[in-house]
Design a protein around this motif. Structure first.
Motif, PDB file in Angstrom:
ATOM      1  N   GLU A 230      46.180  25.626  36.489  1.00  0.00           N
ATOM      2  CA  GLU A 230      46.133  26.991  35.973  1.00  0.00           C
ATOM      3  C   GLU A 230      47.157  27.823  36.737  1.00  0.00           C
ATOM      4  OE1 GLU A 230      43.993  29.006  33.503  1.00  0.00           O
ATOM      5  OE2 GLU A 230      44.549  27.005  32.822  1.00  0.00           O
TER       6      GLU A 230
ATOM      7  N   LYS B 228      48.876  31.407  37.944  1.00  0.00           N
ATOM      8  CA  LYS B 228      48.627  32.827  38.190  1.00  0.00           C
ATOM      9  C   LYS B 228      49.873  33.424  38.841  1.00  0.00           C
ATOM     10  CE  LYS B 228      44.508  32.501  36.610  1.00  0.00           C
ATOM     11  NZ  LYS B 228      44.202  33.090  35.302  1.00  0.00           N
TER      12      LYS B 228
ATOM     13  N   LEU C  92      45.616  35.317  44.103  1.00  0.00           N
ATOM     14  CA  LEU C  92      44.436  34.575  43.659  1.00  0.00           C
ATOM     15  C   LEU C  92      43.155  35.375  43.875  1.00  0.00           C
ATOM     16  CD1 LEU C  92      43.650  31.720  42.661  1.00  0.00           C
ATOM     17  CD2 LEU C  92      43.339  31.096  45.048  1.00  0.00           C
TER      18      LEU C  92
ATOM     19  N   ASP D 257      39.366  33.612  39.372  1.00  0.00           N
ATOM     20  CA  ASP D 257      40.282  32.533  38.992  1.00  0.00           C
ATOM     21  C   ASP D 257      39.710  31.178  39.407  1.00  0.00           C
ATOM     22  OD1 ASP D 257      42.162  34.403  38.069  1.00  0.00           O
ATOM     23  OD2 ASP D 257      43.070  34.594  40.054  1.00  0.00           O
ATOM     24  N   MET D 258      39.111  31.143  40.601  1.00  0.00           N
ATOM     25  CA  MET D 258      38.518  29.898  41.089  1.00  0.00           C
ATOM     26  C   MET D 258      37.369  29.463  40.186  1.00  0.00           C
ATOM     27  SD  MET D 258      40.377  29.419  43.809  1.00  0.00           S
ATOM     28  CE  MET D 258      39.539  28.161  44.726  1.00  0.00           C
TER      29      MET D 258
ATOM     30  N   LEU E 234      38.713  28.018  36.854  1.00  0.00           N
ATOM     31  CA  LEU E 234      39.234  26.665  37.020  1.00  0.00           C
ATOM     32  C   LEU E 234      38.106  25.662  37.237  1.00  0.00           C
ATOM     33  CD1 LEU E 234      41.618  24.743  37.278  1.00  0.00           C
ATOM     34  CD2 LEU E 234      41.779  25.345  39.696  1.00  0.00           C
TER      35      LEU E 234
ATOM     36  N   LEU F 202      45.137  25.617  41.289  1.00  0.00           N
ATOM     37  CA  LEU F 202      45.508  26.983  40.943  1.00  0.00           C
ATOM     38  C   LEU F 202      46.870  27.260  41.567  1.00  0.00           C
ATOM     39  CD1 LEU F 202      42.270  29.124  41.145  1.00  0.00           C
ATOM     40  CD2 LEU F 202      43.998  29.256  39.355  1.00  0.00           C
TER      41      LEU F 202
ATOM     42  N   CYS G 219      49.579  29.707  42.411  1.00  0.00           N
ATOM     43  CA  CYS G 219      49.590  31.165  42.530  1.00  0.00           C
ATOM     44  C   CYS G 219      50.696  31.638  43.469  1.00  0.00           C
ATOM     45  CB  CYS G 219      48.237  31.653  43.047  1.00  0.00           C
ATOM     46  SG  CYS G 219      47.707  30.831  44.572  1.00  0.00           S
TER      47      CYS G 219
ATOM     48  N   LYS H  48      47.639  33.703  48.184  1.00  0.00           N
ATOM     49  CA  LYS H  48      46.214  33.367  48.230  1.00  0.00           C
ATOM     50  C   LYS H  48      45.636  33.799  49.575  1.00  0.00           C
ATOM     51  CE  LYS H  48      47.023  28.709  50.006  1.00  0.00           C
ATOM     52  NZ  LYS H  48      46.581  27.316  50.027  1.00  0.00           N
TER      53      LYS H  48
ATOM     54  N   ALA I 164      44.061  25.346  45.847  1.00  0.00           N
ATOM     55  CA  ALA I 164      44.895  26.524  45.597  1.00  0.00           C
ATOM     56  C   ALA I 164      46.238  26.277  46.279  1.00  0.00           C
ATOM     57  CB  ALA I 164      44.239  27.777  46.161  1.00  0.00           C
TER      58      ALA I 164
END
Length: 333
Positions: free
Chosen positions: A246, A248, A252, A256-257, A260, A283, A285, A288, A306
């Motif tokens: 995913e 972003k 983050l 979002d977490m 996912l 993720l 991003c 974060k 992440a």
């Protein structure tokens, strides 16, 4: 009477194949020539090592003798490189003849033996071109993998002495996406980044890690009448699992977490086969908060990652700073 198209194609294939072998043969001979010249220079230099400046005098004298007749292949810089080549790879039988001289020029510039061994193993395993090897060295792949792993593990996986069992042994954080051509200062949407990744899919697969293949973009899933779209889906044959990404373009968040995690759960329950490992979610991003990531996920989490991305090659100082952060995290555990 016209010749068959298949016959002409067969002959053309033979010609192309022969030319390629001839080029490889010439490249191999050139590489061995440089190695042998480096050996002669090094051994002669050792005889006069007690004389101040003898090494510099020796290389300059050889260059003065041969460069006027044979060109830049005998410049002082090239002769010094030949000597480095022999010192870095003192056993001729250990040279990889499928590596070009350009490969070796990149490798002899690497100061750490562990790092050199890593890039040799990865180049051999992945059949990297010299350009791909240079890009991985410049993006400091070895150092980025060390942020989450120890040297022994990184080298063992690179040499295929052990199979990766954790996502962090393959997947980098941060990921370096300078090949997308997006400017750091330019405003862009998540869809723009996704489109750029698809347009440069081969480079992205090289960056994300070993063993990845592309499955789907904007994968549509239905959950009790609601429709969702997963940005990118890959499969990793080494980890034997689906990998969901995913994207972003903002910092983050815990939401979002959660999103996912829902996608990962869906794939585990409806797409994964019994012989496959649990799905991994990444993720991707711009920034974060590691504390938010840690508190948003179960303590034993191994499937949600992440990973920051950056649109430029990292500097050595950036990697050092990241290393210090990771060491501090370990100390605080």
């Amino acid at each position: 009477m016209r010749l068959k198209k298949e016959l002409l194609q067969q002959i053309q294939s033979i010609i192309i194949s022969s030319k390629e072998r001839a080029i490889r043969s010439v490249e191999t001979e050139r590489m061995l020539m440089y190695w042998k010249i480096g050996k002669v220079i090094f051994e002669e230099e050792q005889k006069g090592k007690d004389r101040a400046g003898y090494g510099e005098y020796l290389i300059k004298s050889i260059s003065d003798e041969f460069q006027p007749q044979l060109g830049t292949g005998f410049s002082i810089r090239q002769l010094e490189r030949n000597r480095q080549f022999y010192r870095a790879f003192p056993i001729a039988s250990a040279l990889r003849t499928h590596f070009s001289w350009t490969h070796y020029k990149i490798l002899i510039s690497i100061d750490s033996q562990d790092k050199k061994d890593f890039y040799i193993a990865e180049t051999e395993k992945n059949n990297w071109s010299a350009r791909q090897l240079e890009r991985q060295v410049n993006s400091q792949l070895f150092e980025r993998l060390l942020l989450s792993n120890d040297i022994e593990s990184v080298l063992a996986i690179a040499r295929a002495e052990k199979q990766p069992t954790e996502p962090t042994q393959i997947i980098k954080d941060p990921m370096v996406l300078e090949f997308l051509g997006l400017k750091k200062e330019t405003a862009y949407y998540e869809k723009d980044l996704e489109t750029a990744i698809i347009s440069h899919l081969q480079d992205f697969l090289l960056e994300i890690g070993n063993g990845f293949s592309f499955v789907a973009r904007q994968k549509r899933i239905h959950i009790d009448g609601d429709e969702f779209f997963i940005d990118l889906v890959f499969y990793n044959r080494l980890l034997q699992c689906f990998v969901i990404i995913e994207i972003k373009t903002t910092k983050l968040s815990h939401q979002d977490m959660g999103q996912l995690q829902m996608y990962v759960n869906y794939y585990d329950r409806f797409e994964k086969q019994s012989f496959e490992n649990p799905t991994i979610g990444i993720l991707l991003c711009t920034d974060k908060n590691d504390a938010v990531v840690k508190i948003s996920l179960p303590e034993n989490n191994k499937t949600i990652i992440a990973s920051k991305y950056q649109l430029y090659l990292p500097t050595e100082q950036q990697l050092i700073d990241e290393m210090k952060k990771e060491i501090e995290k370990v100390r605080n555990l």
